[in-house]
Write a protein that holds these residues in place. Structure first.
Motif, PDB file in Angstrom:
ATOM      1  N   GLY A  75      26.288  60.091  -4.809  1.00  0.00           N
ATOM      2  CA  GLY A  75      25.662  58.951  -5.445  1.00  0.00           C
ATOM      3  C   GLY A  75      25.498  59.148  -6.936  1.00  0.00           C
ATOM      4  N   VAL A  76      25.139  58.063  -7.604  1.00  0.00           N
ATOM      5  CA  VAL A  76      24.800  58.085  -9.023  1.00  0.00           C
ATOM      6  C   VAL A  76      23.480  57.348  -9.199  1.00  0.00           C
ATOM      7  N   VAL A  77      22.584  57.924  -9.992  1.00  0.00           N
ATOM      8  CA  VAL A  77      21.318  57.283 -10.353  1.00  0.00           C
ATOM      9  C   VAL A  77      21.219  57.289 -11.873  1.00  0.00           C
ATOM     10  N   ALA A  78      20.629  56.238 -12.437  1.00  0.00           N
ATOM     11  CA  ALA A  78      20.558  56.167 -13.895  1.00  0.00           C
ATOM     12  C   ALA A  78      19.417  55.269 -14.328  1.00  0.00           C
ATOM     13  N   THR A 118      11.357  58.698 -11.097  1.00  0.00           N
ATOM     14  CA  THR A 118      12.090  59.654 -11.921  1.00  0.00           C
ATOM     15  C   THR A 118      13.496  59.843 -11.380  1.00  0.00           C
ATOM     16  N   LEU A 119      14.329  60.503 -12.171  1.00  0.00           N
ATOM     17  CA  LEU A 119      15.687  60.780 -11.731  1.00  0.00           C
ATOM     18  C   LEU A 119      15.672  61.667 -10.477  1.00  0.00           C
ATOM     19  N   THR A 120      14.774  62.631 -10.436  1.00  0.00           N
ATOM     20  CA  THR A 120      14.699  63.529  -9.280  1.00  0.00           C
ATOM     21  C   THR A 120      14.317  62.766  -8.019  1.00  0.00           C
ATOM     22  N   ASP A 121      13.288  61.913  -8.108  1.00  0.00           N
ATOM     23  CA  ASP A 121      12.875  61.140  -6.935  1.00  0.00           C
ATOM     24  C   ASP A 121      13.934  60.123  -6.539  1.00  0.00           C
ATOM     25  N   LEU A 122      14.564  59.479  -7.522  1.00  0.00           N
ATOM     26  CA  LEU A 122      15.581  58.493  -7.198  1.00  0.00           C
ATOM     27  C   LEU A 122      16.790  59.165  -6.542  1.00  0.00           C
ATOM     28  N   ALA A 123      17.062  60.416  -6.913  1.00  0.00           N
ATOM     29  CA  ALA A 123      18.125  61.160  -6.238  1.00  0.00           C
ATOM     30  C   ALA A 123      17.770  61.387  -4.767  1.00  0.00           C
ATOM     31  N   ARG A 124      16.502  61.682  -4.492  1.00  0.00           N
ATOM     32  CA  ARG A 124      16.080  61.825  -3.089  1.00  0.00           C
ATOM     33  C   ARG A 124      16.265  60.516  -2.338  1.00  0.00           C
ATOM     34  N   TRP A 125      15.945  59.403  -2.992  1.00  0.00           N
ATOM     35  CA  TRP A 125      16.118  58.112  -2.352  1.00  0.00           C
ATOM     36  C   TRP A 125      17.603  57.817  -2.112  1.00  0.00           C
ATOM     37  N   ALA A 126      18.461  58.207  -3.058  1.00  0.00           N
ATOM     38  CA  ALA A 126      19.905  58.057  -2.856  1.00  0.00           C
ATOM     39  C   ALA A 126      20.346  58.861  -1.639  1.00  0.00           C
ATOM     40  N   GLY A 127      19.810  60.068  -1.488  1.00  0.00           N
ATOM     41  CA  GLY A 127      20.134  60.861  -0.308  1.00  0.00           C
ATOM     42  C   GLY A 127      19.694  60.182   0.971  1.00  0.00           C
ATOM     43  N   PHE A 128      18.537  59.518   0.926  1.00  0.00           N
ATOM     44  CA  PHE A 128      18.049  58.779   2.092  1.00  0.00           C
ATOM     45  C   PHE A 128      18.991  57.635   2.432  1.00  0.00           C
TER      46      PHE A 128
END
Length: 448
Positions: free
Chosen positions: A308-311, A228-238
């Motif tokens: 970051g950007v996630v999409a 999801t966008l929320t989880d991918l944002a966490r991965w971007a933070g990682f």
């Protein structure tokens, strides 16, 4: 819609919304969902097309590779493998055993792009043994190490290495070592409702055709995951600032060093150790793009600012551009409008001990350098003044010796020279001797 932290300025948010709307309309995808990330959390979400929200699952495609690579580096840090191990050490009898794990991670192994058989993305996958049986010597398209050649097959083999070393299948390993520790509760092997259906859009009729969602099995480490966008944002933070309990920050930095360059004439794209690299203007972004039938995804991170950007899109083609270019343009839009603020200056305590005697101006071959105390205890910063360049950082190694930890002097030693009375007379870095007197140059090669 904005998140609850570090909100974008109103004008930036409107510009992001407009860019997403324009890309969805021109790209002819049913849904385009994008988020801006700061410190691992969504600070703005933009959507265009059919309804979807930050909890809606899409396929990650090859973004999965960044997690597979993280598993490999975890095992390296635990001493269970070396990146320069030949593949046959972990997969005895394989016909392509002369490639290294490093080459597989960085798409420099020379392996062909896809495994044998039907297109693995649009057909049921096979288990590990049948996949390995199909890996014959002719699967090497190029000599190992010759240059960049993207290989999904290589990541299927890395998944096999992980299983052989740990005795655990890749999905369980991923869940235990990455998803659970990082709280990626909506990242899964199979889709879990709510999830977006994926489509191919007919180029002339504008009609859409739902695509199959097959289990990739042995090729799963190359592109299976849903998120999801929320989880991918966490991965971007990682990817910007990893949790040391999951991966050492120095290891993540190592993963972002180029292994192969995809376009050697322009140097705008390449791969580190499982991490995609993209130069956009004067910035370098890290992350990856992803595609599976009916889905596109991207995560790009500017590590220096933690932005970051996630999409996601639930179409196989973003007409007129690529999901990677769209993500990079969106990230540049945000950073251009809201560049990160510099860290505020804070008064420092006077340096003491061995550092105090070394601070000030030094000279080598008519060039001036400034030595000052760094932010960490006993750290030295050596900054070129005559020919300005970023400072070199040195940390204590032993009395009168520091080790370089940045720039061209990373790994080199700074050694203090003293006269018989103990007074500091020079600083030697890689045979170049710096003195307090600009008229007394000493020999040695340029320090970098």
């Amino acid at each position: 819609m904005s998140g609850s932290t570090d909100r974008l300025a109103a004008g930036t948010a409107r510009a992001v919304d407009a860019a997403v709307a324009a890309a969805q309309a021109a790209g002819r995808v049913p849904t385009l969902l994008a988020g801006v990330v700061r410190r691992g959390r969504l600070c703005h979400v933009a959507r265009a097309g059919e309804p979807a929200d930050p909890d809606t699952q899409f396929r990650l495609g090859s973004i999965t590779k960044t997690m597979t690579a993280t598993l490999v580096l975890q095992l390296r840090d635990e001493g269970r493998l070396s990146l320069d191990d030949l593949l046959f050490r972990h997969l005895p009898g394989t016909a392509v055993g002369g490639v290294t794990l490093r080459q597989l991670l960085g798409h420099a192994s020379g392996l062909q792009r896809e495994p044998d058989g039907p297109w693995w993305e649009r057909s049921p996958g096979v288990d590990l043994d049948p996949l390995l049986a199909r890996v014959t010597p002719d699967k090497l398209s190029h000599p190992p190490g010759r240059g960049h050649h993207y290989s999904n097959l290589g990541y299927g083999l890395l998944g096999a290495v992980l299983q052989r070393i740990t005795g655990e299948r890749w999905p369980a390993l991923l869940d235990k070592r990455i998803c659970q520790p990082l709280g990626l509760t909506r990242t899964s092997y199979h889709p879990e409702e709510p999830f977006a259906r994926g489509y191919v859009v007919h180029p002339w009729h504008g009609t859409r055709h739902e695509q199959p969602r097959h289990d990739s099995q042995a090729m799963a480490p190359a592109g299976q995951l849903w998120s999801t966008l929320t989880d991918l944002a966490r991965w971007a933070g990682f990817l910007a600032a990893p949790d040391p309990a999951v991966l050492a920050p120095a290891t993540l930095a190592e993963m972002c060093i180029p292994v192969s360059i995809a376009d050697p004439d322009r140097w705008t794209a390449g791969h580190g150790l499982g991490i995609g690299l993209r130069r956009h203007g004067e910035r370098v972004y890290v992350g990856h793009t992803g595609s599976m039938p009916g889905y596109l995804a991207v995560v790009w991170v500017h590590r220096g600012s933690g932005t970051g950007v996630v999409a996601f899109a639930n179409g196989y083609t973003l007409a007129g551009t690529t999901i990677g270019e769209f993500g990079a343009e969106l990230l540049s839009l945000v950073l251009d409008r809201e560049p990160p603020a510099p860290e505020p200056w804070q008064p420092a305590a006077a340096p003491t001990g061995p550092v105090a005697a070394l601070t000030g101006r030094w000279w080598w071959m008519g060039q001036e350098y400034e030595v000052r105390a760094g932010p960490a205890p006993d750290e030295l910063l050596v900054t070129p003044v005559t020919c300005p360049a970023p400072p070199w950082r040195f940390v204590p190694d032993r009395p009168d010796r520091w080790r370089g930890v940045s720039g061209s002097n990373d790994g080199e030693f700074l050694e203090v020279r003293r006269d018989p009375a103990g007074t500091v007379t020079g600083l030697a870095i890689a045979t170049a001797v710096f003195t307090r007197d600009p008229g007394l140059p000493e020999g040695g090669e340029p320090p970098g």
